[in-house]
Design a protein around this motif. Sequence first.
Motif, PDB file in Angstrom:
ATOM      1  N   SER A  81       4.504  22.016   2.415  1.00 25.45           N
ATOM      2  CA  SER A  81       4.092  21.074   1.376  1.00 25.45           C
ATOM      3  C   SER A  81       5.239  20.134   1.011  1.00 25.45           C
ATOM      4  CB  SER A  81       3.618  21.882   0.166  1.00 25.45           C
ATOM      5  OG  SER A  81       3.401  21.040  -0.915  1.00 25.45           O
ATOM      6  N   LYS A  82       6.440  20.717   0.846  1.00 27.88           N
ATOM      7  CA  LYS A  82       7.615  19.892   0.498  1.00 27.88           C
ATOM      8  C   LYS A  82       7.908  18.869   1.576  1.00 27.88           C
ATOM      9  CE  LYS A  82      10.043  23.406  -2.072  1.00 27.88           C
ATOM     10  NZ  LYS A  82      10.789  24.592  -1.694  1.00 27.88           N
ATOM     11  N   ARG A  83       7.567  19.206   2.810  1.00 27.48           N
ATOM     12  CA  ARG A  83       7.834  18.284   3.926  1.00 27.48           C
ATOM     13  C   ARG A  83       6.705  17.264   4.103  1.00 27.48           C
ATOM     14  NH1 ARG A  83       9.438  22.563   8.513  1.00 27.48           N
ATOM     15  NH2 ARG A  83       9.247  20.737   9.853  1.00 27.48           N
ATOM     16  N   GLY A  84       5.709  17.299   3.220  1.00 26.28           N
ATOM     17  CA  GLY A  84       4.624  16.309   3.282  1.00 26.28           C
ATOM     18  C   GLY A  84       3.656  16.549   4.429  1.00 26.28           C
ATOM     19  N   LEU A  85       3.577  17.816   4.895  1.00 27.62           N
ATOM     20  CA  LEU A  85       2.763  18.084   6.075  1.00 27.62           C
ATOM     21  C   LEU A  85       1.387  18.671   5.756  1.00 27.62           C
ATOM     22  CD1 LEU A  85       5.583  19.500   8.390  1.00 27.62           C
ATOM     23  CD2 LEU A  85       4.366  17.330   8.629  1.00 27.62           C
ATOM     24  N   TYR A 143     -10.540  18.840  14.411  1.00 30.98           N
ATOM     25  CA  TYR A 143     -10.894  18.202  13.142  1.00 30.98           C
ATOM     26  C   TYR A 143     -10.829  16.681  13.323  1.00 30.98           C
ATOM     27  CZ  TYR A 143     -10.644  16.774   8.275  1.00 30.98           C
ATOM     28  OH  TYR A 143     -10.884  16.159   7.075  1.00 30.98           O
ATOM     29  N   ALA A 144     -11.840  15.986  12.833  1.00 27.03           N
ATOM     30  CA  ALA A 144     -11.919  14.538  13.062  1.00 27.03           C
ATOM     31  C   ALA A 144     -10.937  13.747  12.204  1.00 27.03           C
ATOM     32  CB  ALA A 144     -13.355  14.070  12.787  1.00 27.03           C
ATOM     33  N   GLY A 145     -10.286  14.393  11.258  1.00 26.86           N
ATOM     34  CA  GLY A 145      -9.250  13.704  10.476  1.00 26.86           C
ATOM     35  C   GLY A 145      -9.794  12.935   9.281  1.00 26.86           C
ATOM     36  N   THR A 146     -11.009  13.233   8.875  1.00 31.71           N
ATOM     37  CA  THR A 146     -11.651  12.490   7.781  1.00 31.71           C
ATOM     38  C   THR A 146     -10.777  12.420   6.518  1.00 31.71           C
ATOM     39  OG1 THR A 146     -13.668  13.501   8.648  1.00 31.71           O
ATOM     40  CG2 THR A 146     -13.874  12.280   6.570  1.00 31.71           C
ATOM     41  N   CYS A 147     -10.155  13.519   6.135  1.00 33.21           N
ATOM     42  CA  CYS A 147      -9.381  13.544   4.880  1.00 33.21           C
ATOM     43  C   CYS A 147      -7.894  13.294   5.100  1.00 33.21           C
ATOM     44  CB  CYS A 147      -9.547  14.899   4.185  1.00 33.21           C
ATOM     45  SG  CYS A 147     -11.215  15.179   3.604  1.00 33.21           S
ATOM     46  N   ARG A 148      -7.481  13.060   6.333  1.00 33.97           N
ATOM     47  CA  ARG A 148      -6.038  12.881   6.613  1.00 33.97           C
ATOM     48  C   ARG A 148      -5.531  11.612   5.905  1.00 33.97           C
ATOM     49  NH1 ARG A 148      -2.844  11.961  12.355  1.00 33.97           N
ATOM     50  NH2 ARG A 148      -3.039  14.186  12.691  1.00 33.97           N
ATOM     51  N   PRO A 149      -4.485  11.742   5.086  1.00 35.03           N
ATOM     52  CA  PRO A 149      -3.973  10.548   4.405  1.00 35.03           C
ATOM     53  C   PRO A 149      -3.183   9.652   5.358  1.00 35.03           C
ATOM     54  CG  PRO A 149      -2.651  12.453   3.837  1.00 35.03           C
ATOM     55  CD  PRO A 149      -3.723  12.954   4.761  1.00 35.03           C
ATOM     56  N   ALA A 150      -3.123   8.375   5.035  1.00 34.20           N
ATOM     57  CA  ALA A 150      -2.412   7.442   5.904  1.00 34.20           C
ATOM     58  C   ALA A 150      -0.905   7.701   5.856  1.00 34.20           C
ATOM     59  CB  ALA A 150      -2.718   6.014   5.467  1.00 34.20           C
ATOM     60  N   THR A 151      -0.404   8.123   4.698  1.00 37.14           N
ATOM     61  CA  THR A 151       1.026   8.433   4.575  1.00 37.14           C
ATOM     62  C   THR A 151       1.153   9.892   4.121  1.00 37.14           C
ATOM     63  OG1 THR A 151       0.934   7.595   2.327  1.00 37.14           O
ATOM     64  CG2 THR A 151       1.815   6.095   3.994  1.00 37.14           C
ATOM     65  N   PRO A 152       2.263  10.531   4.459  1.00 38.91           N
ATOM     66  CA  PRO A 152       2.400  11.947   4.091  1.00 38.91           C
ATOM     67  C   PRO A 152       2.272  12.151   2.587  1.00 38.91           C
ATOM     68  CG  PRO A 152       4.240  11.224   5.462  1.00 38.91           C
ATOM     69  CD  PRO A 152       3.441  10.006   5.139  1.00 38.91           C
ATOM     70  N   CYS A 153       1.615  13.223   2.159  1.00 37.28           N
ATOM     71  CA  CYS A 153       1.568  13.481   0.716  1.00 37.28           C
ATOM     72  C   CYS A 153       2.460  14.685   0.421  1.00 37.28           C
ATOM     73  CB  CYS A 153       0.151  13.663   0.200  1.00 37.28           C
ATOM     74  SG  CYS A 153      -0.964  14.541   1.251  1.00 37.28           S
ATOM     75  N   PHE A 154       3.563  14.401  -0.249  1.00 38.42           N
ATOM     76  CA  PHE A 154       4.547  15.450  -0.515  1.00 38.42           C
ATOM     77  C   PHE A 154       4.067  16.343  -1.653  1.00 38.42           C
ATOM     78  CE2 PHE A 154       6.773  12.164   1.685  1.00 38.42           C
ATOM     79  CZ  PHE A 154       7.482  12.884   2.631  1.00 38.42           C
ATOM     80  N   ASN A 155       4.347  17.615  -1.546  1.00 44.50           N
ATOM     81  CA  ASN A 155       3.968  18.595  -2.564  1.00 44.50           C
ATOM     82  C   ASN A 155       2.494  18.523  -2.941  1.00 44.50           C
ATOM     83  OD1 ASN A 155       6.573  19.692  -2.747  1.00 44.50           O
ATOM     84  ND2 ASN A 155       7.205  17.930  -3.972  1.00 44.50           N
ATOM     85  N   ALA A 156       1.651  18.388  -1.926  1.00 46.33           N
ATOM     86  CA  ALA A 156       0.222  18.236  -2.200  1.00 46.33           C
ATOM     87  C   ALA A 156      -0.526  19.567  -2.175  1.00 46.33           C
ATOM     88  CB  ALA A 156      -0.395  17.314  -1.153  1.00 46.33           C
ATOM     89  N   ALA A 157       0.214  20.665  -2.115  1.00 51.91           N
ATOM     90  CA  ALA A 157      -0.455  21.935  -1.860  1.00 51.91           C
ATOM     91  C   ALA A 157      -1.112  22.554  -3.090  1.00 51.91           C
ATOM     92  CB  ALA A 157       0.518  22.915  -1.230  1.00 51.91           C
ATOM     93  N   SER A 158      -2.150  21.937  -3.551  1.00 53.15           N
ATOM     94  CA  SER A 158      -2.933  22.559  -4.618  1.00 53.15           C
ATOM     95  C   SER A 158      -3.565  23.828  -4.053  1.00 53.15           C
ATOM     96  CB  SER A 158      -4.033  21.605  -5.086  1.00 53.15           C
ATOM     97  OG  SER A 158      -5.065  22.366  -5.656  1.00 53.15           O
ATOM     98  N   LEU A 159      -3.475  24.903  -4.806  1.00 53.55           N
ATOM     99  CA  LEU A 159      -4.001  26.161  -4.273  1.00 53.55           C
ATOM    100  C   LEU A 159      -5.497  26.286  -4.487  1.00 53.55           C
ATOM    101  CD1 LEU A 159      -1.122  28.644  -5.110  1.00 53.55           C
ATOM    102  CD2 LEU A 159      -1.625  27.477  -2.971  1.00 53.55           C
ATOM    103  N   HIS A 160      -6.115  25.236  -5.019  1.00 54.35           N
ATOM    104  CA  HIS A 160      -7.558  25.318  -5.273  1.00 54.35           C
ATOM    105  C   HIS A 160      -8.351  24.452  -4.311  1.00 54.35           C
ATOM    106  CE1 HIS A 160      -6.437  27.584  -8.723  1.00 54.35           C
ATOM    107  NE2 HIS A 160      -5.635  26.612  -9.098  1.00 54.35           N
TER     108      HIS A 160
END
Length: 291
Positions: free
Chosen positions: A100-104, A130-147
């Motif tokens: 998550s910290k690495r924006g991956l 996976y077709a990549g529907t939700c893949r963001p255009a730029t990395p999202c750092f610390n995006a790891a919501s556990l829900h």
Amino acid sequence: MPHARCAAVADSPAGRFAPSPTGRMHLGNIYAALLSFLSARQKGGRWFLRIEDIDSQRSHREYALQIMDDLEWLGLQWDGEPVFQSERSDIYLHYLEELSKRGLLYPCRCTRAALLASSAPHASDGLRPYAGTCRPATPCFNAASLHETLRLHIDDNAVVEFDDTICGHMSVKPADTTGDFVVRRRDGAWAYQFAVAIDDALMSITDVVRGNDLLLSTAPQRYLQQLLGLGMPSTYTHIPLLTNVDGQRLSKRDSSLAMDVLRSKFSPRDLIVHICRLAKLEPEHVLTQIP
Ligand code: GLU
């Protein structure tokens, strides 16, 4: 958090049997267990038992206990304490935070129906990238919501190479097989690929012997191990799955081949001899490996 390699001595041969405790074992499971056991023991290596009980809906402790009892009955004694994946959430969380910290990582809100509709079936094994529907255009750092369901943003050009004792040299592009795969589900369950990659590395597993339905899982697992700077198994053997008289892979539905029935009909020795015949192994030699 530095996680000491918890079981084997790094680099000495080590195998593992990693059943999911979702029912009583059958002939196919003990066939895989025996081949994994022999592969480790013939190299003078250790053999570990890992109970893959991350799916809390389908896993039951009583099946785990039954698996241990069945292995002991057969004489397939594992080394050390069994490892339960359900007790390793802190470890998985540590690596999730690192990704998550690495924006991956990114959250995925696709429904099951949308996933099915948007992906072309993979040619051989039903894996759908996976077709990549939700893949963001730029990395999202610390995006790891556990829900939310979390996917790993993979490198689309990455190629994972490994050698399999049966299938030969494999060169797999994860973008063509899994695509951005799930590491944690919305309901909090860790994904199989994520947990196995971390556990095989931390347990210093060198030899993976398992059913060939998992052949293409090796690529995402090695991809993750490399990404996280973890060790990787050196030898893979993906064995053909046993089939029933209709040519279908054995499952819990083939109750005549379940361990309770097999134990009522055969002695441990006779059952080992039977499996040796299926695997074209020399029973006398195999029996010397089993205390
Ligand atoms: N838990 C998996 C199963 O029972 C096996 C996983 C593995 O060997 O990597 O099919």
